[in-house]
Design a protein around this motif. Structure first.
Motif, PDB file in Angstrom:
ATOM      1  N   ILE A 172       0.830  -1.213   0.000  1.00 45.64           N
ATOM      2  CA  ILE A 172       0.000   0.000   0.000  1.00 45.64           C
ATOM      3  C   ILE A 172       0.860   1.257   0.000  1.00 45.64           C
ATOM      4  O   ILE A 172       0.558   2.238  -0.686  1.00 45.64           O
ATOM      5  CB  ILE A 172      -0.969  -0.011   1.205  1.00 45.64           C
ATOM      6  CG1 ILE A 172      -2.068  -1.049   0.987  1.00 45.64           C
ATOM      7  CG2 ILE A 172      -1.582   1.367   1.437  1.00 45.64           C
ATOM      8  CD1 ILE A 172      -2.936  -1.313   2.200  1.00 45.64           C
ATOM      9  N   ASN A 173       1.959   1.217   0.752  1.00 49.54           N
ATOM     10  CA  ASN A 173       2.867   2.356   0.793  1.00 49.54           C
ATOM     11  C   ASN A 173       3.401   2.686  -0.606  1.00 49.54           C
ATOM     12  O   ASN A 173       3.420   3.854  -1.019  1.00 49.54           O
ATOM     13  CB  ASN A 173       4.029   2.056   1.745  1.00 49.54           C
ATOM     14  CG  ASN A 173       5.032   3.188   1.809  1.00 49.54           C
ATOM     15  OD1 ASN A 173       4.671   4.343   2.005  1.00 49.54           O
ATOM     16  ND2 ASN A 173       6.302   2.858   1.641  1.00 49.54           N
ATOM     17  N   ASP A 176       0.582   3.948  -2.955  1.00 49.25           N
ATOM     18  CA  ASP A 176       0.292   5.358  -2.666  1.00 49.25           C
ATOM     19  C   ASP A 176       1.350   6.282  -3.277  1.00 49.25           C
ATOM     20  O   ASP A 176       1.031   7.365  -3.790  1.00 49.25           O
ATOM     21  CB  ASP A 176       0.212   5.592  -1.153  1.00 49.25           C
ATOM     22  CG  ASP A 176      -1.118   5.136  -0.558  1.00 49.25           C
ATOM     23  OD1 ASP A 176      -2.083   4.994  -1.338  1.00 49.25           O
ATOM     24  OD2 ASP A 176      -1.189   4.929   0.663  1.00 49.25           O
ATOM     25  N   LYS A 177       2.609   5.839  -3.212  1.00 48.27           N
ATOM     26  CA  LYS A 177       3.683   6.635  -3.821  1.00 48.27           C
ATOM     27  C   LYS A 177       3.479   6.708  -5.340  1.00 48.27           C
ATOM     28  O   LYS A 177       3.715   7.752  -5.963  1.00 48.27           O
ATOM     29  CB  LYS A 177       5.047   6.009  -3.498  1.00 48.27           C
ATOM     30  CG  LYS A 177       5.481   6.208  -2.055  1.00 48.27           C
ATOM     31  CD  LYS A 177       6.694   5.358  -1.690  1.00 48.27           C
ATOM     32  CE  LYS A 177       7.959   5.871  -2.313  1.00 48.27           C
ATOM     33  NZ  LYS A 177       9.149   5.127  -1.847  1.00 48.27           N
ATOM     34  N   ILE A 179       0.532   6.496  -6.925  1.00 51.77           N
ATOM     35  CA  ILE A 179      -0.621   7.381  -7.173  1.00 51.77           C
ATOM     36  C   ILE A 179      -0.207   8.847  -7.061  1.00 51.77           C
ATOM     37  O   ILE A 179      -0.611   9.690  -7.870  1.00 51.77           O
ATOM     38  CB  ILE A 179      -1.769   7.056  -6.189  1.00 51.77           C
ATOM     39  CG1 ILE A 179      -2.352   5.667  -6.495  1.00 51.77           C
ATOM     40  CG2 ILE A 179      -2.859   8.117  -6.261  1.00 51.77           C
ATOM     41  CD1 ILE A 179      -3.341   5.169  -5.460  1.00 51.77           C
ATOM     42  N   LEU A 198      -5.790   2.005  -7.501  1.00 51.31           N
ATOM     43  CA  LEU A 198      -6.816   1.993  -6.444  1.00 51.31           C
ATOM     44  C   LEU A 198      -7.477   0.625  -6.310  1.00 51.31           C
ATOM     45  O   LEU A 198      -7.779   0.170  -5.199  1.00 51.31           O
ATOM     46  CB  LEU A 198      -7.869   3.061  -6.739  1.00 51.31           C
ATOM     47  CG  LEU A 198      -7.426   4.511  -6.526  1.00 51.31           C
ATOM     48  CD1 LEU A 198      -8.431   5.474  -7.153  1.00 51.31           C
ATOM     49  CD2 LEU A 198      -7.274   4.803  -5.025  1.00 51.31           C
ATOM     50  N   LYS A 201      -5.069  -1.505  -4.493  1.00 56.38           N
ATOM     51  CA  LYS A 201      -5.030  -1.049  -3.097  1.00 56.38           C
ATOM     52  C   LYS A 201      -6.256  -1.576  -2.346  1.00 56.38           C
ATOM     53  O   LYS A 201      -6.156  -2.017  -1.193  1.00 56.38           O
ATOM     54  CB  LYS A 201      -4.984   0.473  -3.054  1.00 56.38           C
ATOM     55  CG  LYS A 201      -4.831   1.061  -1.666  1.00 56.38           C
ATOM     56  CD  LYS A 201      -4.750   2.589  -1.738  1.00 56.38           C
ATOM     57  CE  LYS A 201      -4.703   3.213  -0.360  1.00 56.38           C
ATOM     58  NZ  LYS A 201      -4.645   4.701  -0.432  1.00 56.38           N
ATOM     59  N   CYS A 217     -11.869   2.438  -1.910  1.00 56.73           N
ATOM     60  CA  CYS A 217     -10.911   2.333  -3.024  1.00 56.73           C
ATOM     61  C   CYS A 217     -11.600   1.842  -4.294  1.00 56.73           C
ATOM     62  O   CYS A 217     -11.374   2.388  -5.384  1.00 56.73           O
ATOM     63  CB  CYS A 217      -9.773   1.383  -2.659  1.00 56.73           C
ATOM     64  SG  CYS A 217      -8.590   2.067  -1.481  1.00 56.73           S
TER      65      CYS A 217
END
Length: 385
Positions: A172-173, A176-177, A179, A198, A201, A217
């Motif tokens: 997820i980390n 997110d980076k 995205i 998403l 995720k 999400c």
């Protein structure tokens, strides 16, 4: 509008796009525009993207960069069809031309794509190798505003790999980076990519039993995919939402989402997607005691599952083939190193033998000279006596 008219309109669109591609084969802005528009359509019309990619390659024999872009467009389209064998075939053709171009951003794009391809083939060590190589080139690229999308893809695929190999929290980390980098790029270009990120995720949150976050999400993924009319991505996100509803016992809502996804997927013909939709429908119809619809969807699930296994045999064979080629290359390299080392050792040994031979020969000559002098001295003394 009738099905015949729809098909006629589709074929007409293909013809017009191919003609435009041919007429403006030497006009970079027009070709770039065609590639950009077509890239955004690969999830809806991969066959059109394949045809246009072929035309770009054919009409740009003297332009290496556009031939590479044409091959990559074809490769991306086959990836969207989950035909990874054909996708890899055209990606290799693009990669073989990289040494002939000085376009660093294009090299980053192809190397990133190669990492993505190996991820799709589940050859994760090779995927990370190419992603690391691409990340290094991205770090060295001077125009930082030009590499947000490539860096976003790099982070996103790392997240997908970490989901499989490490943990969802790490995944997820990185997603997110990815995205965050996508949001810095061109909106039209990145919207579908953010939808994919998403969706994945959301699947991570499902594995972590965080259903509320997962549903958020999936809903956002649907919204992003609809914004660019990416039907297969909408279907995937709806399937994700249905999974949340199923886990929460909301079977009617799950069935509604899955049927909407099925209507969209019928236009895309994605076997993996169809398999999961039929499986979800069968489970939910069983839960509401609708035996007839359960049986219909269960049989369709089994049928599609068989088709997927047949295709996976080809993909696994391709993956094993890649491993075998790599193994042969490594063996060849080790063999060459061994023979080189053996040759060096033989040369050193020969020099040592020659050195001692010369030393011994010289010492023998000195000994013979000393013996000769002693003999002369002894004879001289005998005569004096």
């Amino acid at each position: 509008m009738s099905v015949g008219n729809i098909k006629y309109g589709l074929y007409l669109s293909i013809f017009n796009l191919l003609m435009v591609c041919s007429v403006y084969a030497q006009n970079s802005k027009k070709i770039d525009s065609i590639i950009k528009v077509t890239s955004n359509e690969i999830y809806n019309n991969p066959d059109i993207a394949i045809k246009i990619g072929g035309e770009i390659v054919k009409n740009n024999e003297d332009n290496i960069e556009y031939r590479i872009k044409g091959y990559k467009l074809i490769s991306d389209a086959y990836s969207s069809k989950r035909d990874y064998e054909k996708s890899l075939e055209f990606l290799i053709k693009a990669s073989e031309l990289l040494d002939q171009t000085n376009d660093k951003l294009l090299k980053i794009n192809i190397i990133n794509k190669t990492g993505i391809q190996y991820h799709q083939l589940k050859v994760y060590d090779k995927a990370m190798q190419y992603l690391d190589q691409a990340e290094q080139l991205i770090a060295e690229y001077p125009i930082k505003d030009s590499i947000h999308v490539e860096l976003g893809k790099n982070y996103m695929i790392r997240g997908f790999i970490y989901k499989e190999k490490l943990s969802c929290m790490i995944a997820i980390n990185y997603i997110d980076k990815g995205i965050a980098e996508f949001r810095k790029g061109d909106k039209l270009e990145v919207t579908s990519k953010i939808s994919i990120a998403l969706y994945n995720k959301g699947n991570c949150y499902l594995l972590l039993n965080k259903n509320k976050l997962a549903l958020q999400c999936f809903n956002e993924s649907v919204r992003m995919a609809k914004a660019v009319n990416a039907k297969s991505l909408v279907a995937f996100a709806l399937k994700g939402s249905a999974k949340v509803y199923t886990l929460e016992g909301k079977h009617t809502e799950a069935i509604k989402a899955l049927n909407e996804a099925l209507n969209l997927s019928s236009e895309v013909n994605d076997l993996i997607l169809n398999q999961e939709i039929y499986k979800g429908l069968a489970e939910n119809y069983l839960a509401v005691n609708d035996w007839e619809k359960f049986t219909i969807n269960q049989l369709k699930f089994i049928e599609v599952q068989k088709l997927i296994k047949d295709r996976e045999r080809i993909s696994v064979g391709e993956s094993l083939g890649v491993k075998e080629v790599e193994s042969k290359a490594n063996r060849s390299e080790l063999s060459n190193k061994f023979y080189y080392l053996l040759l060096v050792l033989l040369l050193i040994l020969t020099l040592i033998v020659l050195f001692f031979y010369v030393i011994i020969k010289r010492k023998n000559k000195e000994i013979e000279a000393i013996k000769s002098q002693i003999y002369i001295l002894q004879n001289k003394k005998g005569k004096e006596a």
